[in-house]
Design an enzyme around this catalytic site. Sequence first.
Site, PDB file in Angstrom:
ATOM      1  N   SER A 109       0.813  -1.219   0.000  1.00 45.43           N
ATOM      2  CA  SER A 109       0.000   0.000   0.000  1.00 45.43           C
ATOM      3  C   SER A 109       0.846   1.268   0.000  1.00 45.43           C
ATOM      4  O   SER A 109       0.491   2.262  -0.649  1.00 45.43           O
ATOM      5  CB  SER A 109      -0.929   0.000   1.218  1.00 45.43           C
ATOM      6  OG  SER A 109      -1.784  -1.118   1.185  1.00 45.43           O
ATOM      7  N   HIS A 143       0.709   4.486   4.404  1.00 38.26           N
ATOM      8  CA  HIS A 143       0.020   5.135   3.292  1.00 38.26           C
ATOM      9  C   HIS A 143       0.470   6.585   3.135  1.00 38.26           C
ATOM     10  O   HIS A 143       0.785   7.041   2.041  1.00 38.26           O
ATOM     11  CB  HIS A 143      -1.495   5.083   3.525  1.00 38.26           C
ATOM     12  CG  HIS A 143      -2.059   3.702   3.407  1.00 38.26           C
ATOM     13  ND1 HIS A 143      -3.419   3.445   3.329  1.00 38.26           N
ATOM     14  CD2 HIS A 143      -1.458   2.484   3.345  1.00 38.26           C
ATOM     15  CE1 HIS A 143      -3.615   2.149   3.224  1.00 38.26           C
ATOM     16  NE2 HIS A 143      -2.449   1.541   3.246  1.00 38.26           N
TER      17      HIS A 143
END
Length: 299
Positions: free
Chosen positions: A203, A249
Amino acid sequence: MLPDEPVRPTPVDGHGAGLPRCYRHPERETGVSCARCGRPVCPECMVPASVGFQCPECVHGAAAERPRPRTTFGGVLALGDGALVTKVLIGLNLLVFLLTEYVSKEWQVKLGLVSWAPLPGLRYGMAAGPEEWYRLVTAMFVHGGLLHIATNMFSLWVLGPQLERVLGRVRFLALYLAAGIAGNALSFLLTAGPDQLFTVGASGAIFGLLGATGVLFRVNRVPLQPVIVLLVVNLVITFSLSGIDWRAHLGGLAAGVVIGAGMMYAPRAHRNLVQGLTTVAVLAASLGLVLAGMARLPG
């Protein structure tokens, strides 16, 4: 012999009329020479050129000297599959997923971003020192469940090919890995200490591609609304669902924007230098995050 008939060369070796012999096939006489180097060439070795013929060596040498076409941002234009690195990354992720999910789940711990320092002098994973920092890279290829890898690989397939084509394979791979490392480094920094850290997934790298895509849209003056909507949706999911590492993230997103800007806004005269220094700077900052995290550990 008629008065106007051309005089043929006299034999020089007893094998014929004395015409030059092909430099690659000495048994063959020829009256044709390479237009570049002058070497005699037989019909099999003649390569048609704009003027006359050339020998195979001159043709190959000219091809090697000709600069390879470049992308808008300086990468070597890929011949053939423009999404090769994207496909290889997806393949590696799937391979590691099969290993860690169905062959031996203990490899999730061996490869994942693991860190724990419950007591002074008692450390595991990243907290144990540089010999464990390989996890900053390997954790990008580990996923926890079918939904996790399916969403990440779908995002990689959507974002990857476009960036790979405009940046070139080497620059695209550098962006992907550096963004993933930066995301994992921020995750370690904000979790270092007595709290146990265990995070896996691509991610951070995917968010890096999303950030670089925003820069690409900006450079090309394409409306940013689609990227903004996609980013907002992903951030809402990131902060709404439990078990999602928002630190990776955000770290990957920031690294993707910085590296993307360095690669796409670099002046042509110093493009390679600026692009390289930007990527190195992000990696150096990631190392700084890791060292700051180590300083927070007890004992």
